[in-house]
Design a protein around this motif. Sequence first.
Motif: not given
Length: 204
Positions: A25, A29-30, A100, A103-104, A177
């Motif tokens: 995860a 995200d990165e 949330k 975005g994840r 997001v």
Amino acid sequence: MNGTNGKSVYGDAEARRRMTLDAAAALLDEGGYAALTIRSVAQRAGTSTGLIYQYFSDKQEIFIALLNESQIESAAFVEALPRDQGVAALISQVIPHAAKQWGRVGRLTATWRTEVGDARLDRESVHEVRTTARVYNEALHTAIIEAAALEGRRLRDDAAVLPFVLSGILGMSDTLVNHWAPEVTTAELVDFTAAAITQGITAH
């Protein structure tokens, strides 16, 4: 039981699997879906690629597990929401949670589908994702119906109601997001969207 530390083998396995998913995860995200590889997950989790392969056959299975987990969490969240504050209030609580989750992992599903193509349809895990998606959709639909009834509203008798709600929540999740509306506060945007969706799905 393990005689040295008192932990069960099952418990240790679950902890290692959780560590793997958390590392995945963070990578998503990165760097998005391209950053997700078995090697990168192993490095982030501080473990070996061999151990990762004990739980997941490839990076697709890791992504699918995160997607499935997201939908299960979302369904549980919706089921626990109060109904007595009305439809708009309920939707306004769903949107931040949906953002949330979007975005994840959710925002990357299109990339995953493009990269994998039709081959993904043969995976048993994808069938499970479809099942949990239905569970979430049904939980949301039920919650909206119940909230409407408690405030004396009636939903429009139209098959498009649920897709309309889902698309509205998804669109707002993407906006939040990506910070596409910096001139408006998150609270204002969420409340406006919830009110607009409510107006669109309730009978007048």
